[in-house]
Scaffold this motif. Structure first.
Motif, PDB file in Angstrom:
ATOM      1  N   ASP A 118       0.408   8.277  -4.509  1.00  0.00           N
ATOM      2  CA  ASP A 118       0.819   7.559  -5.712  1.00  0.00           C
ATOM      3  C   ASP A 118       1.861   8.376  -6.468  1.00  0.00           C
ATOM      4  O   ASP A 118       2.257   9.467  -6.024  1.00  0.00           O
TER       5      ASP A 118
ATOM      6  N   ALA B 102       0.837  -1.204   0.000  1.00  0.00           N
ATOM      7  CA  ALA B 102       0.000   0.000   0.000  1.00  0.00           C
ATOM      8  C   ALA B 102       0.874   1.256   0.000  1.00  0.00           C
ATOM      9  O   ALA B 102       2.052   1.208   0.308  1.00  0.00           O
TER      10      ALA B 102
ATOM     11  N   LYS C 224      -6.747  -2.063   1.004  1.00  0.00           N
ATOM     12  CA  LYS C 224      -5.535  -2.730   1.473  1.00  0.00           C
ATOM     13  C   LYS C 224      -4.773  -1.841   2.448  1.00  0.00           C
ATOM     14  O   LYS C 224      -4.253  -2.311   3.477  1.00  0.00           O
ATOM     15  N   ALA C 225      -4.695  -0.536   2.164  1.00  0.00           N
ATOM     16  CA  ALA C 225      -4.002   0.412   3.042  1.00  0.00           C
ATOM     17  C   ALA C 225      -4.750   0.564   4.365  1.00  0.00           C
ATOM     18  O   ALA C 225      -4.130   0.619   5.435  1.00  0.00           O
TER      19      ALA C 225
ATOM     20  N   LYS D 288      -8.356   5.606   0.253  1.00  0.00           N
ATOM     21  CA  LYS D 288      -9.211   5.026  -0.785  1.00  0.00           C
ATOM     22  C   LYS D 288      -8.879   3.564  -1.079  1.00  0.00           C
ATOM     23  O   LYS D 288      -9.629   2.901  -1.801  1.00  0.00           O
ATOM     24  N   ASP D 289      -7.787   3.090  -0.553  1.00  0.00           N
ATOM     25  CA  ASP D 289      -7.325   1.734  -0.831  1.00  0.00           C
ATOM     26  C   ASP D 289      -7.682   0.827   0.345  1.00  0.00           C
ATOM     27  O   ASP D 289      -7.144   0.990   1.442  1.00  0.00           O
TER      28      ASP D 289
ATOM     29  N   VAL E 264      -3.814   8.363  -1.790  1.00  0.00           N
ATOM     30  CA  VAL E 264      -4.558   7.118  -2.020  1.00  0.00           C
ATOM     31  C   VAL E 264      -4.760   6.337  -0.727  1.00  0.00           C
ATOM     32  O   VAL E 264      -5.426   5.305  -0.723  1.00  0.00           O
TER      33      VAL E 264
END
Length: 423
Positions: A211, A207, A223-224, A220-221, A217
Motif C-alpha cells: 500500500d 489489488a 481480492k488479491a 491480507k486482501d 497487503v
C-alpha cells in the motif's frame, strides 16, 4: 637521426592527447537498448573524440545480481542503465547530477525535473532531493497481438483491430481460449518472468502488493488472493507458458516465433515487433476489471561514484547529453522506437506505426493512478521484486501452494523492512 627526431616530436605532441583520453564503461541490458546506446556513442564521439566507450551486455534475468556484485567488490562501471524496479535501490551509489545539469544543460535541477512526466519524477531523485538518474526512455505495459492469428479466429481486438473498448477480464480469458483453439496453438499468451507483470495484473484486478505506506497487503486482501489464484490458473490451463516462468524460456522467442498469439509486454517491444519479417503485430489495450491501465516505467541512466573525478564528470556529461531532449535523447528514441519521458516532447520517428503505438500506450499511461508509482518507487519494492516473482513461479511449477508462497513473501518482506529500518 632526423626521422627519429620527427617521431619523437610527434610522440610529444600526441602524448597530452593520449593522456587526456577517457574510456567509459557502460553496463546495459543488450538488444534494442544496446542499439540505442551505440547510436548515441557514434554521434557523441564526433563531438568528443577524446572519449571512448565499452558497452557490456548483461541479461535482464541476472542484471541486479551482476550490479550488486560489482557494488560489493567496488569494481563498478562508469555508467549503467537500470530498469525502474531496481532504480531506487542503487541511487546511493551514484553521483549527484545537480551541478552537472547547470554546467552542461544550462538549466536548474528544478527546471530539469519539471520537464518530465510526473510518474517519472519519483525515480530520478534520492531521499534528499538530489537528482541521480537521467531517464533513458519511458515505457508502458500493454498487449501485443499476432494480427494473423486474431483474423483467423475472427476476433476483433482493441483499439486497432475492430473493437473500441478494452475487453473485460472474463472476456479476455475467453479470447485467449478461442484464439489458441482456432490456431491450434500450444499456448495463448506469453508473459515475461517479472514482478512488474504481477503488479500490473493485480492493479487491473483492484489489488496491490504494497500500500502507499509500504505495508504488505498482498496476503491480507481476499481480492488479491483470488486474483493470484486466477493468475496461476492461466498457466495451469496452458493459456500462458509455464516454462517462461519456471525455466527461463524466452517469452520473446515464443511470441515472435508463433508459439503464442498474445504478448503481455509493453511499448518497448515496438522495434522487435517491426523487425520480424512475414508477420503482423499490433499493440492492444490491456483488459479491464476494476481498472484499465499500463504500469509505467522505463530505463534510467546513472553514473557510479568511482572516486575518479575526471571520469565521473565525463560520465555525467555523456549521460546528460544522452538523456536531454533535442540532444542525444532524440537519436536514442528514433533508434529504439521507445517513448519519451518528457512532457510535450514530439519526436518524428519516421515510422507510421509509432502513431498507433503512441495512441495505444498513451491511453494506458493516461489512466494510471498516482498510487501505482508510490507503491513501486521505493527500496522495499526493489528488494521484494525477486522474492515475489520467485515464490509465484514455484506455485506455477507445482512445487508449493499459494498459501505457502504468501507466507514466504511475508517473511521476506519482514526481513527487508527490518534491514531498511522501516517500522
Amino acid at each position: 637521426m632526423r626521422k627519429l627526431a620527427v617521431v619523437l616530436l610527434i610522440s610529444l605532441i600526441l602524448l597530452p592527447v593520449l593522456a587526456s583520453a577517457v574510456k567509459l564503461t557502460i553496463y546495459c541490458g543488450g538488444g534494442t537498448e544496446r542499439k540505442g546506446l551505440e547510436a548515441l556513442v557514434a554521434e557523441y564521439k564526433k563531438l568528443n573524440p577524446d572519449v571512448d566507450f565499452e558497452i557490456i551486455d548483461i541479461s535482464y534475468s541476472s542484471y541486479m545480481q551482476k550490479i550488486s556484485l560489482a557494488v560489493m567488490s567496488g569494481d563498478v562501471p562508469d555508467l549503467m542503465t537500470i530498469t525502474y524496479p531496481f532504480a531506487p535501490e542503487l541511487r546511493k551509489y551514484l553521483i549527484d547530477l545537480d551541478p552537472y545539469i547547470e554546467k552542461y544543460l544550462g538549466i536548474t535541477p528544478k527546471e530539469y525535473e519539471d520537464a518530465f512526466y510526473n510518474v517519472v519524477k519519483p525515480y530520478i531523485k534520492d531521499e534528499n532531493g538530489k537528482i541521480k538518474y537521467v531517464p533513458l526512455h519511458f515505457t508502458v505495459q500493454g498487449l501485443w497481438v499476432n494480427v494473423d492469428y486474431f483474423e483467423k479466429a475472427g476476433i476483433p481486438f482493441p483499439p486497432l483491430g475492430g473493437r473500441e473498448e478494452p475487453w473485460t477480464w472474463e472476456e479476455f480469458v475467453e479470447v485467449l481460449r478461442k484464439v489458441k483453439e482456432a490456431n491450434n496453438l500450444p499456448y495463448a499468451m506469453s508473459m515475461q518472468y517479472s514482478a512488474e507483470r504481477i503488479a500490473n495484473y493485480l492493479a487491473i484486478r483492484g489489488a496491490k502488493v504494497l500500500d502507499e505506506n509500504l505495508n504488505l497487503v498482498l496476503d491480507k486482501d481476499p481480492k488479491a488472493i483470488k486474483a493470484l489464484e486466477d493468475f496461476v490458473n492461466l498457466f495451469k490451463e496452458n493459456l500462458c507458458v509455464p516454462a517462461e516462468w519456471v525455466s527461463g524460456q524466452s517469452a520473446d522467442n515464443d511470441f515472435y516465433g508463433g508459439v503464442t498469439a498474445v504478448y503481455w509486454a509493453g511499448s518497448w517491444e515496438t522495434l522487435d515487433a517491426l523487425s520480424v519479417e512475414g508477420k503482423r503485430f499490433l499493440p492492444a489495450y490491456l483488459p479491464k476489471d476494476e481498472y484499465c491501465f499500463g504500469v509505467e516505467g522505463g530505463r534510467f541512466f546513472g553514473a557510479f561514484k568511482t572516486g575518479d573525478k575526471k571520469k565521473e564528470e565525463e560520465a555525467a556529461k555523456f549521460a546528460l547529453w544522452a538523456g536531454w531532449k533535442g540532444k542525444g535523447y532524440d537519436i536514442y528514441l528514433k533508434t529504439t522506437l521507445h517513448l519519451s519521458a518528457y512532457k510535450d516532447h514530439k519526436v518524428d520517428y519516421g515510422v507510421p506505426i509509432m502513431e498507433s503505438v503512441q495512441k495505444v500506450f498513451g491511453y494506458l499511461a493516461a489512466n494510471a493512478p498516482e498510487w501505482i508509482v508510490t507503491v513501486r518507487a521505493n527500496p522495499v519494492w526493489s528488494r521484494l521484486y525477486d522474492p515475489l516473482r520467485k515464490q509465484i513461479s514455484l506455485v506455477i511449477a507445482g512445487q508449493q501452494d499459494l498459501q505457502t508462497a504468501l507466507k514466504n513473501i511475508r517473511a521476506e518482506y519482514e526481513r527487508i523492512v527490518e534491514e531498511l529500518g522501516i517500522k
